[in-house]
Write an enzyme that holds these catalytic residues in place. Structure first.
Site, PDB file in Angstrom:
ATOM      1  N   ASN A 147       0.841  -1.190   0.000  1.00 22.10           N
ATOM      2  CA  ASN A 147       0.000   0.000   0.000  1.00 22.10           C
ATOM      3  C   ASN A 147       0.877   1.241   0.000  1.00 22.10           C
ATOM      4  O   ASN A 147       1.783   1.362   0.823  1.00 22.10           O
ATOM      5  CB  ASN A 147      -0.909   0.016   1.234  1.00 22.10           C
ATOM      6  CG  ASN A 147      -1.751   1.272   1.319  1.00 22.10           C
ATOM      7  OD1 ASN A 147      -2.643   1.490   0.505  1.00 22.10           O
ATOM      8  ND2 ASN A 147      -1.457   2.128   2.294  1.00 22.10           N
ATOM      9  N   GLU A 148       0.615   2.123  -0.944  1.00 25.09           N
ATOM     10  CA  GLU A 148       1.316   3.411  -1.014  1.00 25.09           C
ATOM     11  C   GLU A 148       2.831   3.223  -1.011  1.00 25.09           C
ATOM     12  O   GLU A 148       3.573   3.904  -0.291  1.00 25.09           O
ATOM     13  CB  GLU A 148       0.856   4.334   0.111  1.00 25.09           C
ATOM     14  CG  GLU A 148      -0.635   4.664  -0.007  1.00 25.09           C
ATOM     15  CD  GLU A 148      -1.156   5.599   1.074  1.00 25.09           C
ATOM     16  OE1 GLU A 148      -0.398   5.938   2.000  1.00 25.09           O
ATOM     17  OE2 GLU A 148      -2.337   5.982   0.986  1.00 25.09           O
ATOM     18  N   ASN A 149       3.285   2.279  -1.822  1.00 24.67           N
ATOM     19  CA  ASN A 149       4.726   2.014  -1.913  1.00 24.67           C
ATOM     20  C   ASN A 149       5.465   3.068  -2.719  1.00 24.67           C
ATOM     21  O   ASN A 149       6.687   2.974  -2.901  1.00 24.67           O
ATOM     22  CB  ASN A 149       4.953   0.631  -2.509  1.00 24.67           C
ATOM     23  CG  ASN A 149       4.295  -0.463  -1.688  1.00 24.67           C
ATOM     24  OD1 ASN A 149       3.252  -0.977  -2.063  1.00 24.67           O
ATOM     25  ND2 ASN A 149       4.873  -0.787  -0.548  1.00 24.67           N
TER      26      ASN A 149
END
Length: 816
Positions: free
Chosen positions: A418-420
């Site tokens: 997530n949201e890398n």
């Protein structure tokens, strides 16, 4: 010596109601806890006068370090070590063969000791793990001989900050510490079933299903002679439909068996039918029985949409969940978890993304039972990419998540991150290295499970790697206007093969409402995308945006949600969406919010109190007839004499009739495309003072009603000048108080938003640090008022409410 961690777990997919010689005990009572570190494990074992320090506190399981400090406005939440101890008694050792301690999850690093013997450790706050403590117990009993022996189990948990551990401390949620899921004491024969995996397939006509059962065994080298495994399959009514016995020559090999089921009952979101497989292993060391439920279904993501379940189109109506609750933090007991999942189903949810980590087995069991499809993910969240230790943890947690939740028919997606695209933990932020590791995780997930799909959210430069992708789309909150939602969604649907939009919504301060929610938003521009960008979550700086410049009212949030839902009704190409989140939750990144350290986008508060938006979702998603007048927590409306005010009704019925003070204002027909409130809105001329509203909604022969009372204020007010208290209610020594803001002429200020602070002196305590609209000692007023509860423990207490620039309010509470 079998003291190493059992990585694939005994209890991956099973009920705890075990028969035969396997016994399971959930350890709830009898625990003690110390916050902070010890000088060593021996400090947990000392007796006599030397045991005065440290001071142990009696607790029940599950338990979280951060039960209250996660939302304390004055101190950062605790990150560090904490110790637990528990004593196994002789009664618990009766008929034991092998003893295992099974953890359903603990945060974030865990070390286990039996007495002063180190048994093992686990890193990772969300996957399950077990330790075999048999030899350690035997050794302790040899050294410590007693007729009334109690064997000390000592556990050290630690949620200290660590850049080489996932998730990142840049994540928008607390990295909790403690034994915040259940701990179980398990007794099994010398040889036992370690795990069962069930894989199903069905023919294209849905007439015949194939079921493959795979089992692995624990301690296989400790048995000799003939070994048998008995397999029984039961249908949803508990009737046996298949049985077969197999001879096993070698328990070191994986066992496989195949069965066919004719005319299977399919698992779906409307009819979540579950079968059960029971496997019984018979060896010279005894019998071991393990059961797991499974469902028969298939699903397909059509390129560029839509989604099919069992061959039929299903729009995914989703939300999100964090393991967090008022007064418990991550340590939610089973009854609250089930209540939360049932509330989601009541709202009409058929899909959930579990953010942003593997969640309790209780959650997955509830999803199976209720018919809620699942996207579950590992906690590779923000910060970038670490080194060898970091990557190994990510691989291990992905492997454990898939193995431990493999049999759940509700699971359709394994999330890899997530949201890398969010840097900050390391000097280097190399997109190519992130892509490489994402590709490795994607390949690993498909090796472990070739049926489910993989997904990530918000990392555009990795969108082509996974099967399903969700970009960042926050139309009307972090960027742009909510009327741009459909346009942006269509654009993304063409960019990726499977576009599933997760995370959208608006922060809303519970009980705050507005007569003009769009006021001041004219400066917000459109046409520049709808994605969240760096710093957009902050309440200052950057371009004009609703998240910074809006009023954070429930009124605006319900309008935004209403628009999204009515647009989704037209999207026959869309796979689905998931609103962020179902429930308000704590976060260390938002100290300046109206309720400090709380992400307030939920449709219910942190204690399950429903906000107005819950009913907006119900009006679109729920099958059960319902109706709801907007404004149950909007006690005072304001405006000019004879000014027409909008009254909105949310309902899934065909028609609704509104009554004002007993007089019908007419019948309206629901039309989902008539925004707002699907056409169920009336322009109303309130009288000064109290007004009563009632709605009667009908669908076929069924009618449902709702009613509220509201004060209409025409008196003008100046800036708030003083605070005054009212006592709202009292029960069982708990008093609820409401403070209100008035101007210098004693006129109520219904739009006041001042930040206030409650305090108490005397015989009582504030019920605060709950992160709710009536459980926070520091809070912004909602429509000129705020509430707090007090628990009396003596004769008298004095409560104060203070706000900069305003005359403080005081109230004396006396025990009667």
């Amino acid at each position: 010596m079998k003291s190493s961690i059992i990585s694939l777990l005994f209890f991956i997919t099973i009920s705890l109601s075990i028969q035969a010689q396997r016994q399971s005990e959930r350890l709830i009572q009898g625990w003690e806890y110390v916050k902070g570190d010890l000088g060593g494990v021996y400090e947990a074992l000392r007796t006599g006068k030397e045991a005065m320090l440290p001071v142990w506190t009696n607790i029940e399981m599950p338990h979280c370090f951060n039960q209250f400090d996660a939302v304390d406005p004055d101190v950062p939440y605790y990150q560090g070590p904490g110790w637990y101890r528990y004593f196994i008694t002789d009664d618990q050792l009766v008929n034991q063969q092998r003893m295992l301690l099974h953890f359903e999850g603990a945060g974030q690093k865990t070390k286990l000791f039996v007495g002063d013997q180190f048994v093992g450790e686990h890193v990772g706050g969300y996957d399950e793990f077990s330790f075999d403590i048999t030899e350690a117990i035997q050794k302790y009993k040899k050294i410590n001989v007693s007729n009334d022996l109690k064997i000390p189990i000592v556990i050290r948990c630690d949620n200290s900050r660590d850049l080489e551990m996932i998730p990142s401390d840049l994540s928008d949620f607390n990295i909790y510490g403690g034994l915040y899921r259940y701990v179980n004491l398990i007794k099994v024969p010398d040889a036992s079933i370690q795990q069962i995996h069930v894989e199903t397939s069905i023919d294209e006509n849905y007439k015949k299903a194939e079921v493959e059962i795979r089992a692995q065994f624990y301690n296989p080298e400790n048995v000799e002679g003939e070994n048998l495994i008995l397999c029984h399959i039961f249908d949803a009514k508990g009737e046996k439909i298949q049985e077969e016995t197999f001879q096993l020559d070698n328990l070191s090999d994986e066992f496989k068996a195949n069965f066919s089921i004719n005319k299977p009952q399919l698992w779906s979101t409307d009819s979540p039918t579950l079968y059960t497989i029971k496997a019984t292993l018979k060896t010279d060391s005894g019998e071991d029985e393990l059961s797991t439920s499974f469902g028969i279904r298939d699903f397909k993501f059509i390129p560029h949409g839509p989604f099919l379940l069992n061959g039929e189109r299903l729009f995914l109506r989703g939300t999100h969940r964090h393991e967090d609750h008022a007064g418990y933090a991550a340590a939610m007991p089973e009854n609250l978890i089930i209540q939360e999942m049932e509330m989601m189903k009541e709202m009409g949810v058929n899909f959930i993304r579990l953010g942003h980590y593997q969640q309790s087995r209780i959650v997955l069991d509830a999803c199976d039972r209720l018919g809620i499809l699942v996207w579950e993910e590992i906690p590779w969240c923000r910060g970038g990419l670490g080194g060898k230790t970091y990557k190994e943890q990510a691989r291990r947690m992905l492997t454990n998540m898939v193995n431990q939740h493999y049999n759940h028919p509700s699971v359709i997606i394994w999330g890899l991150g997530n949201e890398n695209d969010w840097p900050g933990d390391f000097p280097e932020f190399d997109k190519e290295k992130i892509r490489s590791f994402m590709s490795e995780l994607n390949e690993l997930a498909h090796q472990l499970d070739d049926e489910r799909k993989t997904a990530i959210r918000r990392c555009d430069f990795c969108s082509d790697i996974v099967d399903v992708y969700s970009p960042s789309i926050w139309a009307g909150w972090y960027r742009g206007k909510y009327t741009e939602y459909t346009k942006v969604s269509k654009e993304w649907n063409e960019k990726v093969d499977a576009f599933l939009h997760v995370e959208w919504g608006a922060s809303n301060h519970a009980c705050r409402h507005s007569e003009n929610p769009d006021k001041g938003l004219e400066l917000i521009s459109g046409g520049d995308g709808a994605d969240e960008r760096d710093g957009d979550f902050l309440l200052s700086g950057g371009a004009a945006r609703v998240s910074k410049d809006g009023d954070w009212s429930e009124t605006y949030a319900t309008n935004l949600i209403d628009w999204h839902l009515k647009e989704q009704e037209k999207m026959d190409w869309h796979i689905g969406t998931a609103y962020w989140p179902f429930k308000d939750f704590s976060t260390p990144l938002r100290p300046e919010n109206p309720v400090p350290y709380v992400n307030q986008k939920g449709v219910v508060e942190r204690d399950f109190t429903k906000k107005e938006s819950f009913y907006v979702f119900q009006s679109y998603w729920s099958e059960k007839p319902m109706t709801y007048i907007y404004g149950h927590t909007f006690p005072v409306r304001w405006g000019e004499t004879d000014e027409l005010k909008m009254v909105k009704v949310y309902s899934n019925c065909e028609t609704a009739e509104l009554f004002l003070n007993g007089v019908s204002l007419g019948v309206k027909t629901r039309n989902s495309q008539d925004f707002p409130a699907a056409g169920l809105r009336w322009m109303v001329n309130f009288k000064e003072g109290e007004n009563h509203l009632k709605v009667v909604a009908r669908i076929g022969d069924v009618s449902v009603t709702d009613e509220i009372s509201q004060i209409y204020q025409t008196s003008k007010w100046k800036a708030p000048s003083m605070l005054t208290f009212d006592e709202i209610g009292k029960a069982n020594q708990i008093v609820e108080l409401e403070v209100k803001a008035y101007d210098e002429d004693a006129v109520f200020c219904p739009d006041a938003k001042n930040q206030i602070r409650f305090a108490i002196a005397g015989d009582g305590i504030l019920l605060d640090n709950l992160g709710t609209s009536n459980g926070s000692r520091q809070i912004q007023l909602y429509n000129g008022r705020a509430r707090i509860r007090v628990r009396l423990n003596g004769e008298k207490a004095i409560v104060s409410a203070m706000s900069q620039g305003l005359k403080s309010g005081f109230v004396e509470i006396i025990t009667h």
